[in-house]
Design an enzyme around this catalytic site. Structure first.
Site, PDB file in Angstrom:
ATOM      1  N   CYS A 140      -2.292  27.692   3.608  1.00 43.39           N
ATOM      2  CA  CYS A 140      -0.942  28.081   3.198  1.00 43.39           C
ATOM      3  C   CYS A 140       0.094  27.552   4.182  1.00 43.39           C
ATOM      4  O   CYS A 140       0.286  28.124   5.255  1.00 43.39           O
ATOM      5  CB  CYS A 140      -0.847  29.597   3.079  1.00 43.39           C
ATOM      6  N   CYS A 143       2.989  29.925   4.920  1.00 44.49           N
ATOM      7  CA  CYS A 143       2.641  31.028   5.825  1.00 44.49           C
ATOM      8  C   CYS A 143       2.523  30.531   7.265  1.00 44.49           C
ATOM      9  O   CYS A 143       3.015  31.171   8.193  1.00 44.49           O
ATOM     10  CB  CYS A 143       1.289  31.646   5.466  1.00 44.49           C
ATOM     11  N   ASP A 144       1.856  29.419   7.473  1.00 38.87           N
ATOM     12  CA  ASP A 144       1.436  29.046   8.826  1.00 38.87           C
ATOM     13  C   ASP A 144       2.095  27.789   9.384  1.00 38.87           C
ATOM     14  O   ASP A 144       1.905  27.478  10.563  1.00 38.87           O
ATOM     15  CB  ASP A 144      -0.094  28.844   8.842  1.00 38.87           C
TER      16      ASP A 144
END
Ligand code: NDP
Length: 318
Positions: A140, A143-144
């Site tokens: 992701c 997300c990261d």
């Protein structure tokens, strides 16, 4: 099939413990639907495998995925949700009461069911992915990606997700390799154009990933194979700090497919903007019905909708 004497009756059954499941539980419990929630194998869902979550509103300093999911669990419990560990492995949605089997033995019958079983990111299946998960390997970028700002990273895949993630990462990172196994991208023309116009994305066509390497501190690179299985086959390494998988997700819908309509990829189809499935009284929320956004916050919103839809359905039935 369910043996009548072993069936427990509940008003609202929620299957899944990601942001969609827990949010549905918070709303359902507050609406006095006395929800019972089965967590599935991975209590807390996909977010428990990420480290820092910085884009979920309400956590100005960020929070780790496991802590955030624990907070959601406590909030759902605070209003009386009965949270149980167990996996739904068979359903019978033929009657007006919906039957769900847990762990191969116990049957529950529910007036309303909210399916929030999520989706599972696909991985290549090389052992090093497990080793570096959370310290270099992610599925992701939204997300990261932030943790790799200024660094070199790679994205695997040639579809819209891979192109979108590569473009997103290009805005944060120094350089992005897009590792594509075919000699062309499968992504839409518009998405391909975006990739081609981004100077710090290098597309490596006809490349497969053989292995990842690094230390206990994190990922340092990937070993790639060019033109695998041909006479021109060649191996080479790229130095990267982050390796992002974008080779698709599998929605966790296998158990429901006999009764619930899904799209070509297996995502549950819902009616219009609602969470209603084709079976009255069965609702779906989160990644299990959303191939597009797949964020904790959008899943939480979908869980809220499902609980409201379930509450309205139960009120109309009385
Ligand atoms: P796709 O299935 O479209 O693409 C998956 C990609 O991963 C393909 O290029 C495939 O290669 C590659 N792949 C699969 N397995 C492997 C493997 N083992 N090794 C290397 N590469 C592999 O998935 P997406 O997640 O990209 O998209 C899913 C759906 O969501 C699509 O319909 C897409 O259009 C849509 N979507 C739309 C967006 C938008 O419009 N903004 C954004 C994101 C997704 P190959 O081509 O060789 O099969």
């Amino acid at each position: 099939m369910a043996e009548e004497n072993s069936i427990e009756h509940v008003k609202c059954l929620i299957i899944g413990s990601g942001p969609a499941g827990y949010t549905a539980a918070i709303y359902a419990a507050r609406a006095n639907l006395k929800p019972v929630l089965y967590t599935g194998m991975q209590m807390g869902g996909q977010l428990t495998t990420t480290t820092e979550v910085e884009n979920f509103p309400g956590y100005p300093e960020g929070v780790t995925g496991p802590v955030m999911m624990e907070d959601m669990r406590k909030q759902a419990e605070r209003f009386g949700t009965d949270i149980r560990f167990g996996v739904a492995d068979e359903v019978d949605f033929t009657g007006s009461l919906h039957k769900v089997r847990i762990d191969g033995e116990k049957w529950i019958e529910a007036d309303a069911v909210i399916i929030a079983t999520g989706a599972t990111a696909k991985y290549l299946g090389i052992p090093a992915e497990e080793k570096f998960k959370g310290v270099g390997v992610s599925a992701c970028a939204t997300c990261d990606g932030f943790f790799y700002r200024g660094k070199d990273v790679a994205v695997v895949g040639g579809g819209d997700t891979a192109c979108e993630e590569a473009t997103y990462l290009a805005g944060i990172c120094n350089k992005v390799y897009l590792i594509v196994r075919k000699p062309y991208l499968r992504a839409s023309k518009a998405m391909q154009e975006k990739v081609n116009k981004t100077p710090n994305i290098e597309v490596l066509f006809e490349h497969n990933t053989k292995d990842l390497f690094g230390t206990d501190m994190g990922l340092e690179g990937a070993r790639l194979i060019y033109k695998m299985g041909t006479p021109e086959e060649k191996e080479h390494d790229i130095k990267i700090d982050g390796f992002f998988l974008a080779i698709g997700h599998t929605p966790n819908t296998e158990v429901f497919k006999k009764y619930i309509h899904t799209d070509g990829q297996g995502y549950i189809l819902t009616e219009g903007r609602s969470s209603r499935t084709n079976v009255p009284g069965v609702f779906a929320a989160g990644d299990v019905m959303d191939p597009d956004y797949r964020q904790g916050i959008t899943s939480a919103g979908a869980g809220c909708r499902a609980a409201i839809d379930a509450e309205r359905y139960l009120t109309e039935r009385c």
